[in-house]
Write a protein that holds these residues in place. Structure first.
Motif, PDB file in Angstrom:
ATOM      1  N   MET A  80      59.252  45.792  38.790  1.00  0.00           N
ATOM      2  CA  MET A  80      60.420  46.635  38.529  1.00  0.00           C
ATOM      3  C   MET A  80      61.644  45.977  38.918  1.00  0.00           C
ATOM      4  O   MET A  80      62.834  46.064  38.372  1.00  0.00           O
ATOM      5  N   TYR A 117      66.777  53.062  40.039  1.00  0.00           N
ATOM      6  CA  TYR A 117      66.847  54.029  39.126  1.00  0.00           C
ATOM      7  C   TYR A 117      65.486  54.695  38.567  1.00  0.00           C
ATOM      8  O   TYR A 117      65.405  55.565  38.155  1.00  0.00           O
ATOM      9  N   LEU A 118      64.442  53.660  38.573  1.00  0.00           N
ATOM     10  CA  LEU A 118      63.054  54.099  38.012  1.00  0.00           C
ATOM     11  C   LEU A 118      62.280  54.677  39.348  1.00  0.00           C
ATOM     12  O   LEU A 118      61.285  54.981  39.149  1.00  0.00           O
ATOM     13  N   GLY A 119      62.985  54.606  40.617  1.00  0.00           N
ATOM     14  CA  GLY A 119      62.318  55.250  41.737  1.00  0.00           C
ATOM     15  C   GLY A 119      61.622  54.560  42.661  1.00  0.00           C
ATOM     16  O   GLY A 119      60.994  54.946  43.506  1.00  0.00           O
ATOM     17  N   ARG A 175      63.626  58.739  46.511  1.00  0.00           N
ATOM     18  CA  ARG A 175      63.776  57.994  45.122  1.00  0.00           C
ATOM     19  C   ARG A 175      62.991  58.518  43.828  1.00  0.00           C
ATOM     20  O   ARG A 175      63.415  58.840  42.728  1.00  0.00           O
ATOM     21  N   LYS A 176      61.729  58.856  44.097  1.00  0.00           N
ATOM     22  CA  LYS A 176      60.899  59.241  43.001  1.00  0.00           C
ATOM     23  C   LYS A 176      61.277  60.606  42.523  1.00  0.00           C
ATOM     24  O   LYS A 176      61.135  60.926  41.560  1.00  0.00           O
ATOM     25  N   ALA A 232      64.151  60.176  40.420  1.00  0.00           N
ATOM     26  CA  ALA A 232      63.975  59.397  39.155  1.00  0.00           C
ATOM     27  C   ALA A 232      63.181  60.304  38.459  1.00  0.00           C
ATOM     28  O   ALA A 232      63.181  59.951  37.015  1.00  0.00           O
ATOM     29  N   ASP A 254      54.855  46.953  28.675  1.00  0.00           N
ATOM     30  CA  ASP A 254      54.945  47.101  30.286  1.00  0.00           C
ATOM     31  C   ASP A 254      56.098  47.501  30.787  1.00  0.00           C
ATOM     32  O   ASP A 254      56.427  48.408  31.564  1.00  0.00           O
ATOM     33  N   MET A 271      57.016  50.942  33.069  1.00  0.00           N
ATOM     34  CA  MET A 271      57.665  51.286  34.131  1.00  0.00           C
ATOM     35  C   MET A 271      58.452  52.496  34.256  1.00  0.00           C
ATOM     36  O   MET A 271      58.581  53.024  35.688  1.00  0.00           O
ATOM     37  N   GLY A 272      58.845  53.290  32.926  1.00  0.00           N
ATOM     38  CA  GLY A 272      59.303  54.525  33.340  1.00  0.00           C
ATOM     39  C   GLY A 272      58.671  55.612  34.033  1.00  0.00           C
ATOM     40  O   GLY A 272      58.897  56.469  34.410  1.00  0.00           O
ATOM     41  N   TYR A 324      56.569  55.145  36.515  1.00  0.00           N
ATOM     42  CA  TYR A 324      56.459  54.730  37.835  1.00  0.00           C
ATOM     43  C   TYR A 324      56.730  56.198  38.853  1.00  0.00           C
ATOM     44  O   TYR A 324      55.961  56.412  39.715  1.00  0.00           O
ATOM     45  N   ILE A 334      53.165  57.891  38.544  1.00  0.00           N
ATOM     46  CA  ILE A 334      51.971  57.326  38.542  1.00  0.00           C
ATOM     47  C   ILE A 334      51.603  57.144  39.985  1.00  0.00           C
ATOM     48  O   ILE A 334      52.347  56.754  40.784  1.00  0.00           O
ATOM     49  N   LYS A 384      49.725  55.770  43.023  1.00  0.00           N
ATOM     50  CA  LYS A 384      49.555  54.307  43.484  1.00  0.00           C
ATOM     51  C   LYS A 384      47.846  54.078  43.297  1.00  0.00           C
ATOM     52  O   LYS A 384      47.293  53.073  42.799  1.00  0.00           O
ATOM     53  N   LEU A 385      47.067  54.898  43.492  1.00  0.00           N
ATOM     54  CA  LEU A 385      45.760  55.015  43.748  1.00  0.00           C
ATOM     55  C   LEU A 385      44.941  55.032  42.475  1.00  0.00           C
ATOM     56  O   LEU A 385      43.984  54.367  42.282  1.00  0.00           O
ATOM     57  N   GLU A 415      47.585  54.309  35.935  1.00  0.00           N
ATOM     58  CA  GLU A 415      48.015  55.058  34.823  1.00  0.00           C
ATOM     59  C   GLU A 415      47.108  56.116  34.201  1.00  0.00           C
ATOM     60  O   GLU A 415      45.870  55.735  34.024  1.00  0.00           O
ATOM     61  N   VAL A 428      50.565  56.938  29.229  1.00  0.00           N
ATOM     62  CA  VAL A 428      50.592  56.039  28.115  1.00  0.00           C
ATOM     63  C   VAL A 428      51.105  56.736  26.994  1.00  0.00           C
ATOM     64  O   VAL A 428      51.833  56.366  26.139  1.00  0.00           O
ATOM     65  N   GLN A 485      60.605  58.261  31.462  1.00  0.00           N
ATOM     66  CA  GLN A 485      60.871  59.147  32.578  1.00  0.00           C
ATOM     67  C   GLN A 485      60.846  60.369  32.417  1.00  0.00           C
ATOM     68  O   GLN A 485      60.838  61.219  33.240  1.00  0.00           O
TER      69      GLN A 485
END
Lengths: 335, 422
Positions: free
Chosen positions: A219, A229-231, B73-74, B77, B97, B101-102, B104, B107, B109-110, B113, B118, B157
């Motif tokens: 990213m 922006y995407l976090g 941030r998350k 976002a 891909d 990313m949108g 993110y 999702i 981490k562990l 997706e 999707v 997003q």
């Protein structure tokens, strides 16, 4: 949805190639050990002169080569991602030279003489690596803008400076020249199981952490602001990646000296094959880096027997022209 | 009202340089707000503050009622998506891909997706008409395709607020319209809140519910496009003379920049007697050549009336279908006496406007230069059973009256000006 077979095929080829180069490297050297005998030693623990050559000398050397190659290539891939510049790696950024200076200082001051010698050298190498990295970074980071060319120039300039400091230290310490040359040329001729252990401790966890942040690195390739922006917490992740990268380089340099161009070539070839997705670029580059260093070392120690060419010289001989090719290529922006 | 963004007393500076000062505004759910201003007015900084890329030095930003300072941030976002100016960096990623990313912020981490991630990507690609590009490399795409993919990424997003930083300024016209139409549709259909920095004032006018006009870090004007976009506000913000016409596209102002060399006033005025569209061309041409215009008597809503208003003419006006009242008649006379020249356009005459001819026979008016646009068709334009024609003949008898064609009028006026001056 996504065509993944390209990545699958690449992975298969890489693993096969790694096994083949491993076998080749174990087999060839000052003494050639036939494959049949290698199998016997491994499977039945057959004791002979060759078995001690294999277990005590050649095996650690090949594994160390693999670890070093994997570490350098993965760090190269990550640095290129962070700085959005296909020409940076631990070598061109001066990190390797910084680590070498750190290691040399630990030797000539005698700090590394104790039981924790290797660990001390590693820590010094890490400190040298990270200090150089931040120095080069701050040189290139001017007025809130980062020029990729300046970054490269600063890296090369600082590398030269550090190399001359190392030469100067060599001059002052005649007795330890032999020891120091090792750092500047990059050699794994003195590989041992303890070195393998030290390298593994520094490199393996680092590799996993780098791969863990592959998605964020992807990213960030869109621009740091876009990633935010995407976090993505870009500042934090950048700091983690640079720190981990320095630890890996510290581990590499303290056990194998400065070995150039692997971090440049391997990620580039992988991107050419599979695209820029760091989720595959980082692990694949690590595999290819391991293969490249293992093969370079094998060629280096067999081509002019009984003499040996240090692996760092081998990689530079192959990598130099490749670097020039990259420089000349038009699509330099592709990361 | 459902307030998505509330900004209070916001301020920002780089060192001693003030970038934003006293910014206060709020944005309601489902509205499209444009931020307008010259380069360096603080637009981009404002967007960066709203997206928490920069931290405010003063004041506060509430995102759906929550202080942005206390959000990570998350969390931000997951509510706010951004389509940046242009994504120029070359990287060899699959479109799929890039769009993924949108997800993110959603999702783990562990776990990786999930199916719904999707699905979100696929549906936003379908929406932006990029699904067929899913397996292509982002690098190979054209500018318009890229921007649509980035928009798909932002939509993935599943934001409630979409921020656009000059999203279309590098695109071909076709894509500009396509993308803005899409975004406007989402405002209406999905109650998406949009804040956009737009360069093109007419795009801003067409698509926005309200506009903020920034200069030197302050909001100078705000309101609906109709309220905010005026000749004087645009002159103030961009230091450019414009002409604004309203009503050609919905009820939105349309802004023309004036590129004619001498829009400077000639300090000469022309009064045009017209109606039914006969005077519009004349008014426009004279206006663009720097004459002050007045006109009359025209009924309200008439095309010439509208043109007069657009071109800042003083108008003696009358309510439709009532004939010319004394009040309008006198105002018309006053305007005529003030003017340097009088022009009688080739207007149709009937009972309702015949007094516009009477006026030309008044003693006080006789000294004025009167130009009659003449193509020899007056007879056909007379619907007053001959009384207009009679007046017309009397007017023509005046020595100061000249017959002239529309084409020659401007030339003649300019010639007169030169005589006047010398």
């Amino acid at each position: 949805m996504i065509v993944k077979h390209k990545k699958g095929t690449t992975l298969l080829i890489l693993i096969t190639a790694l096994l083949v180069s491993f076998l080749l490297s174990v087999r060839h050297g000052a003494v050639d050990i036939p494959v049949k005998e290698i199998i016997n030693i491994f499977l039945y623990g057959e004791a002979s002169t060759n078995s001690s050559i294999l277990i005590d000398i050649r095996l650690p050397r090949v594994i160390l080569a693999g670890l070093i190659g994997a570490g350098l290539a993965a760090v190269g891939a990550v640095m290129q991602g962070i700085f959005k510049n296909p020409l940076v790696d631990s070598y061109t950024l001066g990190m390797s030279s910084g680590a070498a200076l750190g290691a040399v200082i630990s030797i000539i001051t005698g700090i590394s003489a104790g039981i924790f010698g290797l660990a001390t050298t590693g820590v010094f190498a890490f400190i040298g690596s990270i200090c150089t990295l931040f120095f080069v970074y701050s040189l290139a980071y001017n007025k809130k803008r980062m020029s990729t060319n300046t970054l490269l120039l600063a890296g090369v300039a600082v590398s030269y400076f550090l190399a001359s400091v190392i030469s100067f230290l060599m001059m002052l310490n005649h007795g330890k020249i032999q020891h120091i040359v090792f750092w500047t040329m990059g050699s794994i001729a003195t590989a041992s199981w303890s070195k393998v252990l030290a390298a593994a401790i520094a490199i393996m966890p680092g590799l996993i952490i780098l791969m863990f942040f592959a998605r964020e690195l992807n990213m960030m390739a869109m621009g740091e602001e876009a990633a935010q922006y995407l976090g993505v917490r870009t500042a934090l992740i950048k700091t983690i990646l640079l720190l981990v990268g320095s630890i890996i380089v510290g581990g590499v340099v303290s056990t194998g000296g400065t070995i150039g161009f692997v971090g440049l070539i391997a990620p580039h070839m992988i991107r050419f094959l599979t695209g820029s997705d760091n989720r595959s670029v980082i692990p694949f580059s690590a595999l290819l880096g391991a293969i490249l260093v293992i093969l370079s070392d094998t060629i280096g120690r067999t081509i002019i027997q009984p003499a040996e060419i240090p692996v760092g010289i081998m990689t530079s001989i192959m990598g130099g022209p490749f670097f020039i090719y990259l420089l000349r290529k038009q699509k330099l922006n592709k990361i | 009202m459902d307030c998505q963004i509330q900004i209070d007393n916001l301020g920002f500076n780089y060192g001693t340089r003030m970038v934003l000062e006293d910014i206060c505004f709020s944005v309601e759910k489902g509205s499209f707000v444009s931020v307008i201003g010259p380069n360096g007015s603080g637009k981009s900084t404002l967007l960066k503050l709203i997206t928490a890329v920069l931290k405010p030095k003063r004041g506060s930003i509430l995102l759906q009622g929550e202080d942005i300072r206390f959000m990570n941030r998350k969390e931000i976002a997951a509510r706010v998506a951004v389509v940046p100016q242009n994504t120029s960096i070359e990287f060899d990623f699959k479109v799929m891909d890039v769009v993924m990313m949108g997800r993110y912020p959603f999702i783990s981490k562990l776990k990786g997706e999930a199916k719904e991630d999707v699905e979100a990507a696929v549906s936003s690609m379908r929406y932006t008409n990029t699904l067929h590009l899913a397996d292509r490399s982002f690098m190979e795409l054209s500018g318009g395709e890229r921007q649509r993919v980035i928009l798909a990424q932002a939509l993935t997003q599943s934001p409630q607020i979409l921020i656009l930083d000059e999203p279309v300024s590098h695109l071909d016209l076709q894509y500009q319209v396509e993308i803005l139409n899409l975004i406007r549709k989402m405002c209406l259909d999905n109650k998406l809140t949009v804040i956009a920095v737009l360069h093109d004032l007419n795009m801003a006018s067409t698509y926005s519910d309200s506009v903020l006009m920034l200069k030197d870090g302050k909001i100078r004007y705000s309101g609906t496009p109709l309220e905010a976009f005026t000749k004087s506000s645009i002159k103030d913000i961009f230091n450019t003379d414009v002409y604004i016409s309203v009503g050609e596209i919905g009820n939105k102002p349309y802004i023309y920049t004036l590129t004619k060399p001498h829009i400077e006033s000639r300090n000469k005025s022309v009064h045009v007697i017209c109606g039914g569209g006969s005077g519009s061309d004349i008014i426009k041409e004279l206006y663009f050549d720097g004459y002050d215009i007045s006109s009359g008597v025209i009924t309200i809503g008439d095309q010439d009336w509208k043109t007069s208003k657009d071109y800042e003419a003083e108008v003696a006006e009358e309510i439709p279908f009532t004939g010319i009242s004394d009040k309008a008649y006198l105002l018309n006379k006053k305007l005529m006496l003030k003017a340097d020249y009088i022009v009688l356009a080739d207007v149709y005459f009937g009972r309702a406007n015949i007094r516009n001819l009477d006026i030309l026979l008044e003693e006080e008016v006789k000294d004025k230069m009167i130009y009659i646009i003449s193509d020899g068709t007056f007879k056909e334009r007379d619907y007053s059973e001959g009384s207009a024609l009679e007046l017309y003949k009397k007017i023509k008898a005046n020595s100061k009256v000249r017959l002239i064609s529309k084409k020659e009028l401007l030339e003649e006026l300019v010639r007169q000006d030169l005589n006047y001056d010398s």
